[in-house]
Design a protein around this motif. Structure first.
Motif, PDB file in Angstrom:
ATOM      1  N   TRP A  80       0.839  -1.208   0.000  1.00  0.00           N
ATOM      2  CA  TRP A  80       0.000   0.000   0.000  1.00  0.00           C
ATOM      3  C   TRP A  80       0.867   1.249   0.000  1.00  0.00           C
ATOM      4  CZ3 TRP A  80      -2.925  -2.425   4.631  1.00  0.00           C
ATOM      5  CH2 TRP A  80      -3.786  -3.421   4.168  1.00  0.00           C
TER       6      TRP A  80
ATOM      7  N   ARG B 231       2.399   1.849  -3.424  1.00  0.00           N
ATOM      8  CA  ARG B 231       1.388   2.377  -4.347  1.00  0.00           C
ATOM      9  C   ARG B 231       0.999   3.821  -4.017  1.00  0.00           C
ATOM     10  NH1 ARG B 231      -2.407   0.314  -8.041  1.00  0.00           N
ATOM     11  NH2 ARG B 231      -4.387   1.412  -7.980  1.00  0.00           N
TER      12      ARG B 231
ATOM     13  N   ASP C 245     -14.650   0.935  -5.837  1.00  0.00           N
ATOM     14  CA  ASP C 245     -13.238   1.149  -5.534  1.00  0.00           C
ATOM     15  C   ASP C 245     -12.990   2.129  -4.384  1.00  0.00           C
ATOM     16  OD1 ASP C 245     -12.196  -0.779  -7.186  1.00  0.00           O
ATOM     17  OD2 ASP C 245     -11.790   0.599  -8.848  1.00  0.00           O
TER      18      ASP C 245
ATOM     19  N   ARG D 129     -12.735   0.036  -1.375  1.00  0.00           N
ATOM     20  CA  ARG D 129     -11.488  -0.732  -1.342  1.00  0.00           C
ATOM     21  C   ARG D 129     -10.320   0.154  -0.877  1.00  0.00           C
ATOM     22  NH1 ARG D 129     -14.147  -2.804  -5.949  1.00  0.00           N
ATOM     23  NH2 ARG D 129     -14.330  -5.086  -5.889  1.00  0.00           N
TER      24      ARG D 129
ATOM     25  N   SER E  27     -10.912  -8.788  -7.649  1.00  0.00           N
ATOM     26  CA  SER E  27      -9.705  -7.997  -7.444  1.00  0.00           C
ATOM     27  C   SER E  27      -9.658  -6.954  -8.550  1.00  0.00           C
ATOM     28  CB  SER E  27      -8.475  -8.899  -7.501  1.00  0.00           C
ATOM     29  OG  SER E  27      -7.314  -8.137  -7.318  1.00  0.00           O
ATOM     30  N   THR E  28      -9.597  -5.693  -8.165  1.00  0.00           N
ATOM     31  CA  THR E  28      -9.510  -4.619  -9.151  1.00  0.00           C
ATOM     32  C   THR E  28      -8.142  -3.957  -9.020  1.00  0.00           C
ATOM     33  OG1 THR E  28     -10.298  -2.810  -7.749  1.00  0.00           O
ATOM     34  CG2 THR E  28     -11.994  -4.178  -8.803  1.00  0.00           C
ATOM     35  N   ALA E  29      -7.913  -2.945  -9.807  1.00  0.00           N
ATOM     36  CA  ALA E  29      -6.657  -2.196  -9.709  1.00  0.00           C
ATOM     37  C   ALA E  29      -6.490  -1.589  -8.320  1.00  0.00           C
ATOM     38  CB  ALA E  29      -6.614  -1.112 -10.777  1.00  0.00           C
ATOM     39  N   GLU E  30      -7.600  -1.412  -7.616  1.00  0.00           N
ATOM     40  CA  GLU E  30      -7.557  -0.826  -6.270  1.00  0.00           C
ATOM     41  C   GLU E  30      -7.512  -1.879  -5.169  1.00  0.00           C
ATOM     42  OE1 GLU E  30      -6.779   2.096  -5.916  1.00  0.00           O
ATOM     43  OE2 GLU E  30      -7.328   2.960  -7.836  1.00  0.00           O
ATOM     44  N   GLY E  31      -7.377  -3.137  -5.528  1.00  0.00           N
ATOM     45  CA  GLY E  31      -7.235  -4.179  -4.518  1.00  0.00           C
ATOM     46  C   GLY E  31      -8.479  -5.014  -4.330  1.00  0.00           C
ATOM     47  N   THR E  32      -8.584  -5.576  -3.147  1.00  0.00           N
ATOM     48  CA  THR E  32      -9.674  -6.494  -2.836  1.00  0.00           C
ATOM     49  C   THR E  32     -10.311  -6.108  -1.514  1.00  0.00           C
ATOM     50  OG1 THR E  32      -8.223  -7.980  -1.625  1.00  0.00           O
ATOM     51  CG2 THR E  32      -8.493  -8.432  -3.980  1.00  0.00           C
TER      52      THR E  32
END
Length: 184
Positions: A16, A19, A57, A60, A150-155
Motif C-alpha cells: 500500500w 502504491r 473502488d 477498497r 480484485s480490481t486495480a484498487e485491490g480487494t
C-alpha cells in the motif's frame, strides 16, 4: 525507521505504501494515529466517499488506508493488541455493511459474524466467517462475488460462509427456523 518497520511487519502494508507513499505522511502528520474509529464512524466516513454499486473502488481504497492506519498504530505500539483486533473488526464490519447496502438496497439479508470475526478478533488479512439469514440467496451471492473480485484498487476481505448449519454443501442462505433447529 517507521517505513522499515512497516515493510517488515506486513507485505500488504508495504505494498500500500509503495502504491500510495503519500499515505505515510498523511496518516502520521494529521493526528490520525491517535484515533480509533467504531463501526458507526466508519460508516459515516464511507458514506462521504461517493461509492456506488457501479464504483466500489472508493471502499477498497478506504479499507486499505484504514488497515494501514491500524498497522501503523500496531508498529508504533500506540494501542494494545486486543484494541487493534477490535479496530480491524470494526473496519471489516463497516465495509461489509456498507457494501451490502450498495449491492442489496432491499436489505433482505441478515449477516451474522462467526469465528474470529464474531469474536471481534480478526487479524490482518483474515477472512470473514459469516452466516447469511434470509429467503433469497441472490444478495449473499452478490456480496461474495464482489468481495472476491480484485480490481486495480485491490480487494475486500474474503467472505467465508462455510460455517453455516449444513456446511459447504448446504444452502448459502438459511432461514431463522433452520438456524433455530440447528442450534437446538
Amino acid at each position: 525507521e517507521l517505513l522499515v518497520k512497516t515493510f517488515d511487519a506486513s507485505e500488504a502494508g508495504g505494498g500500500w505504501l509503495v502504491r500510495r507513499p503519500q499515505w505515510l505522511e498523511e496518516l502520521t502528520r494529521s493526528g490520525m494515529l491517535d484515533r480509533s474509529y467504531g463501526v458507526a464512524q466508519h460508516l459515516e466516513r464511507l458514506e462521504s466517499l461517493g461509492a456506488s454499486n457501479d464504483n466500489l473502488d472508493p471502499i477498497r481504497i478506504y479499507r486499505q488506508r484504514e488497515s494501514l492506519r491500524i498497522l501503523l498504530r500496531d508498529v508504533l505500539e500506540i494501542a494494545p493488541l486486543p484494541q487493534l483486533l477490535a479496530e480491524q473488526t470494526d473496519l471489516a464490519e463497516a465495509c461489509l455493511l456498507y457494501l451490502d447496502r450498495l449491492l442489496n438496497p432491499e436489505q433482505s439479508l441478515t449477516i451474522v459474524a462467526l469465528g474470529k470475526f464474531g469474536g471481534r478478533e480478526i487479524g490482518y488479512g483474515a477472512d470473514l466467517d459469516v452466516l447469511f439469514l434470509g429467503q433469497n440467496p441472490r444478495p449473499a451471492q452478490n456480496l461474495i462475488g464482489e468481495t472476491a473480485l480484485s480490481t486495480a484498487e485491490g480487494t475486500f476481505s474474503t467472505i467465508d460462509p462455510r460455517l453455516r448449519p449444513e456446511g459447504e454443501k448446504g444452502p448459502l442462505v438459511c432461514s431463522l427456523d433452520t438456524l433455530r433447529v440447528y442450534y437446538e
